[in-house]
Design an enzyme around this catalytic site. Sequence first.
Site, PDB file in Angstrom:
ATOM      1  N   ASP A  77      63.218  97.983  38.372  1.00  0.00           N
ATOM      2  CA  ASP A  77      62.143  97.783  39.342  1.00  0.00           C
ATOM      3  C   ASP A  77      62.664  98.316  40.676  1.00  0.00           C
ATOM      4  O   ASP A  77      63.731  97.905  41.137  1.00  0.00           O
ATOM      5  CB  ASP A  77      61.859  96.279  39.428  1.00  0.00           C
ATOM      6  CG  ASP A  77      60.739  95.944  40.408  1.00  0.00           C
ATOM      7  OD1 ASP A  77      60.294  96.857  41.133  1.00  0.00           O
ATOM      8  OD2 ASP A  77      60.343  94.771  40.442  1.00  0.00           O
ATOM      9  N   GLU A 127      89.029 107.708  51.121  1.00  0.00           N
ATOM     10  CA  GLU A 127      89.495 107.308  49.793  1.00  0.00           C
ATOM     11  C   GLU A 127      88.991 108.312  48.759  1.00  0.00           C
ATOM     12  O   GLU A 127      89.038 108.066  47.568  1.00  0.00           O
ATOM     13  CB  GLU A 127      89.069 105.887  49.455  1.00  0.00           C
ATOM     14  CG  GLU A 127      87.576 105.626  49.531  1.00  0.00           C
ATOM     15  CD  GLU A 127      87.218 104.227  49.075  1.00  0.00           C
ATOM     16  OE1 GLU A 127      87.427 103.945  47.888  1.00  0.00           O
ATOM     17  OE2 GLU A 127      86.734 103.436  49.901  1.00  0.00           O
ATOM     18  N   CYS A 131      87.637 101.224  51.901  1.00  0.00           N
ATOM     19  CA  CYS A 131      86.713 101.439  53.032  1.00  0.00           C
ATOM     20  C   CYS A 131      87.297 100.993  54.367  1.00  0.00           C
ATOM     21  O   CYS A 131      86.717 101.258  55.415  1.00  0.00           O
ATOM     22  CB  CYS A 131      85.419 100.673  52.800  1.00  0.00           C
ATOM     23  SG  CYS A 131      84.636 101.113  51.268  1.00  0.00           S
ATOM     24  N   HIS A 174      80.873  96.388  57.297  1.00  0.00           N
ATOM     25  CA  HIS A 174      80.941  97.426  56.272  1.00  0.00           C
ATOM     26  C   HIS A 174      79.715  97.237  55.368  1.00  0.00           C
ATOM     27  O   HIS A 174      79.425  96.119  54.940  1.00  0.00           O
ATOM     28  CB  HIS A 174      82.239  97.275  55.473  1.00  0.00           C
ATOM     29  CG  HIS A 174      82.222  98.094  54.222  1.00  0.00           C
ATOM     30  ND1 HIS A 174      81.949  99.444  54.243  1.00  0.00           N
ATOM     31  CD2 HIS A 174      82.388  97.760  52.911  1.00  0.00           C
ATOM     32  CE1 HIS A 174      81.973  99.902  53.005  1.00  0.00           C
ATOM     33  NE2 HIS A 174      82.227  98.901  52.177  1.00  0.00           N
TER      34      HIS A 174
HETATM   35  P1  HMG Z   1      73.494  94.929  39.799  1.00  0.00           P
HETATM   36  O1  HMG Z   1      73.946  94.259  38.551  1.00  0.00           O
HETATM   37  O2  HMG Z   1      72.916  96.288  39.681  1.00  0.00           O
HETATM   38  O3  HMG Z   1      72.400  94.109  40.554  1.00  0.00           O
HETATM   39  O4  HMG Z   1      74.745  94.958  40.757  1.00  0.00           O
HETATM   40  P2  HMG Z   1      72.079  92.533  40.626  1.00  0.00           P
HETATM   41  O5  HMG Z   1      71.489  92.075  39.358  1.00  0.00           O
HETATM   42  O6  HMG Z   1      73.290  91.790  41.171  1.00  0.00           O
HETATM   43  O7  HMG Z   1      70.923  92.586  41.721  1.00  0.00           O
HETATM   44  C1  HMG Z   1      71.177  93.007  43.009  1.00  0.00           C
HETATM   45  C2  HMG Z   1      70.255  92.241  43.945  1.00  0.00           C
HETATM   46  O8  HMG Z   1      68.909  92.642  43.703  1.00  0.00           O
HETATM   47  C3  HMG Z   1      70.285  90.722  43.710  1.00  0.00           C
HETATM   48  O9  HMG Z   1      70.165  90.130  44.968  1.00  0.00           O
HETATM   49  C4  HMG Z   1      69.044  90.487  42.873  1.00  0.00           C
HETATM   50  O10 HMG Z   1      68.521  89.161  42.988  1.00  0.00           O
HETATM   51  C5  HMG Z   1      68.093  91.495  43.491  1.00  0.00           C
HETATM   52  P3  HMG Z   1      71.087  88.853  45.374  1.00  0.00           P
HETATM   53  O11 HMG Z   1      70.780  87.798  44.407  1.00  0.00           O
HETATM   54  O12 HMG Z   1      72.535  89.337  45.228  1.00  0.00           O
HETATM   55  O13 HMG Z   1      70.747  88.600  46.790  1.00  0.00           O
HETATM   56  N1  HMG Z   1      66.985  91.889  42.597  1.00  0.00           N
HETATM   57  C6  HMG Z   1      65.723  92.082  43.027  1.00  0.00           C
HETATM   58  N2  HMG Z   1      65.163  91.954  44.245  1.00  0.00           N
HETATM   59  C7  HMG Z   1      63.831  92.237  44.365  1.00  0.00           C
HETATM   60  N3  HMG Z   1      63.054  92.626  43.311  1.00  0.00           N
HETATM   61  C8  HMG Z   1      63.582  92.763  42.082  1.00  0.00           C
HETATM   62  C9  HMG Z   1      64.975  92.482  41.903  1.00  0.00           C
HETATM   63  N4  HMG Z   1      65.811  92.520  40.829  1.00  0.00           N
HETATM   64  C10 HMG Z   1      67.050  92.156  41.273  1.00  0.00           C
HETATM   65  N5  HMG Z   1      62.810  93.142  41.063  1.00  0.00           N
HETATM   66  C11 HMG Z   1      76.085  95.570  42.619  1.00  0.00           C
HETATM   67  C12 HMG Z   1      74.697  95.132  42.158  1.00  0.00           C
HETATM   68  C13 HMG Z   1      76.072  95.661  44.130  1.00  0.00           C
HETATM   69  C14 HMG Z   1      77.122  94.548  42.174  1.00  0.00           C
HETATM   70  C15 HMG Z   1      76.370  96.961  41.984  1.00  0.00           C
HETATM   71  O14 HMG Z   1      75.479  97.905  42.500  1.00  0.00           O
HETATM   72  C16 HMG Z   1      77.781  97.436  42.208  1.00  0.00           C
HETATM   73  O15 HMG Z   1      78.678  97.123  41.422  1.00  0.00           O
HETATM   74  N6  HMG Z   1      78.024  98.243  43.311  1.00  0.00           N
HETATM   75  C17 HMG Z   1      79.359  98.721  43.653  1.00  0.00           C
HETATM   76  C18 HMG Z   1      80.236  97.640  44.241  1.00  0.00           C
HETATM   77  C19 HMG Z   1      79.799  97.166  45.603  1.00  0.00           C
HETATM   78  O16 HMG Z   1      79.046  97.816  46.302  1.00  0.00           O
HETATM   79  N7  HMG Z   1      80.349  96.009  46.033  1.00  0.00           N
HETATM   80  C20 HMG Z   1      80.073  95.470  47.331  1.00  0.00           C
HETATM   81  C21 HMG Z   1      81.236  94.638  47.900  1.00  0.00           C
HETATM   82  S1  HMG Z   1      82.816  95.469  47.775  1.00  0.00           S
HETATM   83  C22 HMG Z   1      82.805  96.637  49.056  1.00  0.00           C
HETATM   84  O17 HMG Z   1      81.977  96.589  49.904  1.00  0.00           O
HETATM   85  C23 HMG Z   1      83.854  97.704  49.010  1.00  0.00           C
HETATM   86  C24 HMG Z   1      83.369  99.064  48.557  1.00  0.00           C
HETATM   87  O18 HMG Z   1      82.621  99.674  49.582  1.00  0.00           O
HETATM   88  C25 HMG Z   1      84.569  99.942  48.162  1.00  0.00           C
HETATM   89  C26 HMG Z   1      85.685 100.132  49.159  1.00  0.00           C
HETATM   90  O19 HMG Z   1      86.131  99.240  49.873  1.00  0.00           O
HETATM   91  O20 HMG Z   1      86.238 101.246  49.146  1.00  0.00           O
HETATM   92  C27 HMG Z   1      82.478  98.999  47.337  1.00  0.00           C
END
Ligand code: HMG
Length: 391
Positions: free
Chosen positions: A33, A83, A115, A237
Amino acid sequence: MSSDLSIGLHDLSAATTEYVLTHETLAGRTGADVAKYHRGLGQLAMSVPAADEDVVTMAATAARPVLARHGTDRIRTIVLATETGIDQAKAAGIYVHSLLGMPSATRVVELKQACYAGTAALQFAVGLVHRDPERQVLVIATDTSKYDLGSPGESTQGAAAVAMLVGADPALLRVESPSGLFTADVMDFWRPNYRATALVDGQESISAYLQAVEGAWKDYTEQGGRPLDDFHAFCYHQPFTRMAHKAHRHLVQYCGQDADDDGILRAIGRTTSYNAVIGNSYTASMYLGLAALLDSAGDLTGRTIGFLSYGSGSVAEFFGGQVVPGYRSHLRTDLHRAAIRRRQEIDYARYEELHRRSFPVDGSDLAVPRETTGPYRLAGISGHKRLYEPR
Ligand code: HMG
């Protein structure tokens, strides 16, 4: 160290890529979605590098206007944070130094800690300027965020570079002391040398980030930092923009205050507009947040901004910065908006083709197709060497 010397950001210039993939297009492919991306993650689109763009071309593109305005006479150091390393030994900044025609009497080095490294670069630059206030340091944060196709991380990709000139009597923002620091050995996100895409435990990474917010803030207050209410806005970040909401809510609650949605939006709302359409640019992300804030908010003169820099693995730092009088006449708002606007939208098939591209590892030659309309390009690879050129 206390000092009356004012040191900080004298200039800030951002660049991004030739292409953009919208989350609407991505949702069409993944079946998700689209509201999950738009509202759940707070992401509308992600920048995608052209075949002849990489961290070097983005970095040089971001830094070019800084040198055009300020010249190179006072710059003796370039610290490039990334990175998305292109070589295990040679610093990517040397290619940037060469493309920009900078003097040989320059020290160039690359920094890495996920990051967070852009902030390490900024703090090291502040230290160098303390030692010799006549000199300036060119700090460049540049990254391409890349996860496996079809993985949950795919929706949080992006790419951008931010170049910052650090010097005494800065025109934009004075960087304050103290900083709050936090390091913990966690495996929330990492990329072994043999992989082009990152490995991540998504939910663990969000918890690790929030733990780090708490840890860095705790140290900041123990070091004699300002109280929470002193800050007018907060730049976090932003791996995806909703993360800034989560992080600020966590901080406010940790400080024992009410975390209502309006208050959170007031504190971070103006920092997310560039990241929402560019995606995660790792080291550059928090500084794109600052660019968005300075470019869009009303007059911030004299206001104190809080910065929370997080890098997986993990290291975090909290520090304050004060916006200096006259900053508005030094902004690059038009340049930033044009860099975002000029991107060409691509479909999923084209994005997938770019995502799957790789370079020869046997030393053979490869001429890279001409795609970017930016000022610099990666022309090819020959004998294991990257060849860059002005376009
Ligand atoms: P995911 O499994 O795709 O998504 O993982 P989800 O099921 O956790 O859903 C995401 C959000 O969307 C949730 O919100 C859902 O409720 C909502 P929350 O509950 O968390 O507030 N949602 C909806 N909202 C509206 N309508 C809908 C709907 N469906 C679901 N229909 C994840 C998401 C970010 C974990 C994934 O994309 C990922 O693994 N990303 C990469 C890692 C990342 O970004 N981590 C962030 C913290 S670490 C960091 O910042 C360091 C980094 O930049 C690296 C570095 O330092 O070099 C990553």
